[in-house]
Design an enzyme around this catalytic site. Structure first.
Site, PDB file in Angstrom:
ATOM      1  NE  ARG A 179      -2.579  -1.690  -1.025  1.00 16.65           N
ATOM      2  CZ  ARG A 179      -2.805  -2.997  -0.990  1.00 16.65           C
ATOM      3  NH1 ARG A 179      -3.517  -3.506  -0.062  1.00 16.65           N
ATOM      4  NH2 ARG A 179      -2.323  -3.790  -1.918  1.00 16.65           N
ATOM      5  CD  GLU A 190      -5.815   1.267   2.140  1.00 21.74           C
ATOM      6  OE1 GLU A 190      -5.751   0.158   2.695  1.00 21.74           O
ATOM      7  OE2 GLU A 190      -6.503   1.488   1.120  1.00 21.74           O
ATOM      8  CB  SER A 243      -8.934  -0.930   4.212  1.00 23.05           C
ATOM      9  OG  SER A 243      -9.444  -2.115   3.652  1.00 23.05           O
TER      10      SER A 243
HETATM   11  C1  LIG Z   1     -15.345   0.919  -1.225  1.00 24.47           C
HETATM   12  C2  LIG Z   1     -13.849   1.047  -1.424  1.00 24.47           C
HETATM   13  C3  LIG Z   1     -13.072  -0.082  -1.610  1.00 24.47           C
HETATM   14  C4  LIG Z   1     -11.684   0.030  -1.803  1.00 24.47           C
HETATM   15  N1  LIG Z   1     -10.965  -1.105  -1.980  1.00 24.47           N
HETATM   16  C5  LIG Z   1      -9.620  -1.029  -2.170  1.00 24.47           C
HETATM   17  C6  LIG Z   1      -8.838  -2.214  -2.357  1.00 24.47           C
HETATM   18  O1  LIG Z   1      -9.361  -3.331  -2.383  1.00 24.47           O
HETATM   19  N2  LIG Z   1      -7.494  -2.082  -2.516  1.00 24.47           N
HETATM   20  C7  LIG Z   1      -6.898  -0.864  -2.523  1.00 24.47           C
HETATM   21  O2  LIG Z   1      -5.675  -0.817  -2.672  1.00 24.47           O
HETATM   22  N3  LIG Z   1      -7.610   0.270  -2.357  1.00 24.47           N
HETATM   23  C8  LIG Z   1      -8.947   0.225  -2.177  1.00 24.47           C
HETATM   24  N4  LIG Z   1      -9.681   1.364  -1.986  1.00 24.47           N
HETATM   25  C9  LIG Z   1      -8.992   2.670  -1.959  1.00 24.47           C
HETATM   26  C10 LIG Z   1      -9.037   3.452  -3.297  1.00 24.47           C
HETATM   27  O3  LIG Z   1     -10.085   3.012  -4.102  1.00 24.47           O
HETATM   28  C11 LIG Z   1      -7.760   3.354  -4.090  1.00 24.47           C
HETATM   29  O4  LIG Z   1      -6.683   3.836  -3.326  1.00 24.47           O
HETATM   30  C12 LIG Z   1      -7.826   4.151  -5.406  1.00 24.47           C
HETATM   31  O5  LIG Z   1      -6.706   3.866  -6.195  1.00 24.47           O
HETATM   32  C13 LIG Z   1      -7.930   5.650  -5.192  1.00 24.47           C
HETATM   33  O6  LIG Z   1      -8.195   6.220  -6.454  1.00 24.47           O
HETATM   34  P1  LIG Z   1      -8.861   7.637  -6.617  1.00 24.47           P
HETATM   35  O7  LIG Z   1      -8.807   7.986  -8.068  1.00 24.47           O
HETATM   36  O8  LIG Z   1     -10.204   7.665  -5.995  1.00 24.47           O
HETATM   37  O9  LIG Z   1      -7.830   8.547  -5.813  1.00 24.47           O
HETATM   38  P2  LIG Z   1      -8.147   9.818  -4.882  1.00 24.47           P
HETATM   39  O10 LIG Z   1      -8.854   9.375  -3.654  1.00 24.47           O
HETATM   40  O11 LIG Z   1      -8.805  10.896  -5.675  1.00 24.47           O
HETATM   41  O12 LIG Z   1      -6.664  10.274  -4.500  1.00 24.47           O
HETATM   42  C14 LIG Z   1      -5.867   9.478  -3.657  1.00 24.47           C
HETATM   43  C15 LIG Z   1      -4.435  10.062  -3.618  1.00 24.47           C
HETATM   44  O13 LIG Z   1      -3.830   9.902  -4.892  1.00 24.47           O
HETATM   45  C16 LIG Z   1      -3.459  11.175  -5.415  1.00 24.47           C
HETATM   46  N5  LIG Z   1      -3.707  11.122  -6.869  1.00 24.47           N
HETATM   47  C17 LIG Z   1      -4.835  10.765  -7.511  1.00 24.47           C
HETATM   48  N6  LIG Z   1      -4.652  10.797  -8.848  1.00 24.47           N
HETATM   49  C18 LIG Z   1      -3.369  11.186  -9.046  1.00 24.47           C
HETATM   50  C19 LIG Z   1      -2.564  11.409 -10.206  1.00 24.47           C
HETATM   51  N7  LIG Z   1      -3.036  11.248 -11.449  1.00 24.47           N
HETATM   52  N8  LIG Z   1      -1.285  11.801 -10.022  1.00 24.47           N
HETATM   53  C20 LIG Z   1      -0.766  11.988  -8.780  1.00 24.47           C
HETATM   54  N9  LIG Z   1      -1.479  11.798  -7.651  1.00 24.47           N
HETATM   55  C21 LIG Z   1      -2.755  11.393  -7.786  1.00 24.47           C
HETATM   56  C22 LIG Z   1      -4.338  12.190  -4.716  1.00 24.47           C
HETATM   57  O14 LIG Z   1      -3.757  13.475  -4.708  1.00 24.47           O
HETATM   58  C23 LIG Z   1      -4.406  11.564  -3.334  1.00 24.47           C
HETATM   59  O15 LIG Z   1      -3.217  11.852  -2.636  1.00 24.47           O
HETATM   60  C24 LIG Z   1     -11.073   1.300  -1.798  1.00 24.47           C
HETATM   61  C25 LIG Z   1     -11.874   2.441  -1.595  1.00 24.47           C
HETATM   62  C26 LIG Z   1     -13.246   2.321  -1.420  1.00 24.47           C
HETATM   63  C27 LIG Z   1     -14.077   3.546  -1.230  1.00 24.47           C
END
Ligand SMILES: Cc1cc2nc3c(=O)[nH]c(=O)nc-3n(C[C@H](O)[C@H](O)[C@H](O)COP(=O)(O)OP(=O)(O)OC[C@H]3O[C@@H](n4cnc5c(N)ncnc54)[C@H](O)[C@@H]3O)c2cc1C
Length: 342
Positions: free
Chosen positions: A156, A334, A235
């Site tokens: 992670r 996380e 998580s």
């Molecule tokens: C219901 C649920 C289930 C989930 N299950 C999992 C799982 O099984 N495994 C897991 O690993 N995660 C899980 N997650 C966490 C999450 O989905 C992941 O971490 C996902 O990759 C976040 O993507 P996002 O586009 O929503 O990022 P955001 O929440 O918008 O951003 C997260 C971080 O990444 C940065 N960021 C986003 N895009 C970029 C970019 N293009 N360049 C640089 N920085 C960037 C943001 O600034 C921030 O710091 C879950 C979340 C939820 C709500």
């Protein structure tokens, strides 16, 4: 713009400025302008891993909305624009007969965020298949391509997550997938059992994808507006990685064998959910202000509708402190915390 409308938790206050970048040029320009103006910058994907202050963010938010999925040049290579919806990317690769991402089905967010915390689930993580992460470097103002071994992927985490200054903006990610309809060998016992096979067996990727989505739904881990348990950031705590002495201490405090998995280098990973439950926090537990533990998954903290970020963090602190008091283990969050701290 209010973060409550842009995060899966449905929490967070306003941002001073909001820009939606639909092309890579727009993205680089918006980031460059914020930096030139000395503005605090937050790059937003799908908001599924963000906990934002009730006071919001006093700076510019750039939402990554770039699109494009390209095959090649070599067999099994796929390059995805940062703004692509992650689950649509996984669905597309599975449908195209490519293996390597099938276990990462049903995870919300955008493709560009997947390398940030090395997204993983059910025995796969993007570190296994990423060959390159193309970025915009905010310091040199140049394109900088990270091959896999420069990403410093860990559980992670990555070089991108560890860099609190967020120097690199992910523009696109390239994956090396296998051109085969069978998924990669199933590694995760719970998934193998759901598929009716043994760990190490191979099953069609399409089957793996539907089994993973089924398992995730039962845990409230697939975003669904009809399921209030999915209003979370996934998580909330990472599974702690312990050495032998720390595991023995947990074992002594628990008075029972503690489930754990090999994490390499003589370390083990202990399920945070197990520690939280054993410390006295059951599914559904709440401080009574709209923030609660999911009724389906101990590791997810949920906004049941009337929560605030402060309320959610108060609950998280109580859980963290409770686990530390009972087991001496410090849980770390996380999601990325914006304008708040645990
Ligand atoms: C219901 C649920 C289930 C989930 N299950 C999992 C799982 O099984 N495994 C897991 O690993 N995660 C899980 N997650 C966490 C999450 O989905 C992941 O971490 C996902 O990759 C976040 O993507 P996002 O586009 O929503 O990022 P955001 O929440 O918008 O951003 C997260 C971080 O990444 C940065 N960021 C986003 N895009 C970029 C970019 N293009 N360049 C640089 N920085 C960037 C943001 O600034 C921030 O710091 C879950 C979340 C939820 C709500």
């Amino acid at each position: 713009m209010n973060f409550a409308d842009y995060t899966t938790l449905g929490l967070g206050g306003p941002a001073r400025r909001f820009v939606r970048a639909a092309t890579e040029d727009d993205l680089i320009e918006a980031v460059g302008k914020a930096d030139a103006d000395g503005e605090p910058l937050l790059v937003l994907g799908g908001g599924s891993n963000l906990v934002v202050s009730d006071d919001g963010f006093d700076g510019t938010v750039v939402q990554v909305a770039t699109t494009g999925v390209r095959r090649g040049p070599g067999p099994g290579l796929v390059t995805v624009a940062a703004g692509e919806d992650w689950d649509a990317v996984v669905a597309g690769t599975v449908a195209a007969g490519l293996a390597g991402l099938e276990c990462l089905s049903g995870i919300p967010g955008r493709a560009g965020a997947t390398p940030i915390q090395n997204v993983g689930a059910y025995g796969q993580e993007v570190a296994d298949t990423i060959t390159a992460v193309r970025t915009y470097d905010r310091v040199t103002k140049e394109i900088d391509i990270f091959p896999n071994d420069r990403c410093e992927f860990g559980y992670r985490t990555s070089v991108f997550k560890r860099d609190g200054a967020r120097r690199h903006i992910v523009l696109s990610v390239t994956f090396q997938l296998a051109e085969q309809s069978a998924g990669l060998p199933v590694r995760y016992a719970e998934l193998a059992s759901a598929l009716g096979v043994s760990p190490g067996d191979q099953v069609a990727s399409t089957q793996v994808r539907s089994a993973v989505i089924d398992l995730r739904r039962r845990k409230g881990m697939v975003i669904d507006s009809a399921d209030p348990d999915t209003r979370s950031a996934g998580s909330f705590f990472v599974n702690p990685v312990l050495d032998g002495a720390a595991l023995a201490a947990v074992q002594a405090a628990a008075g029972t064998p503690v489930p754990h998995f090999d994490a390499g280098d003589g370390l083990v990973k202990v399920p945070a959910a197990w520690l939280i439950e054993r410390a006295g926090f059951a599914k559904g537990y709440s401080l009574g202000d709209g923030a609660r533990i999911s009724a389906k998954h101990t590791l997810a903290l949920v906004n049941s509708g009337s929560a605030t970020t402060e309320g959610l963090l108060a609950l998280a602190r109580q859980i963290r402190d409770g686990v530390r008091d009972v087991f001496g283990v410090s849980l770390t969050p996380e999601p990325v915390l914006i304008g708040v701290a645990l």
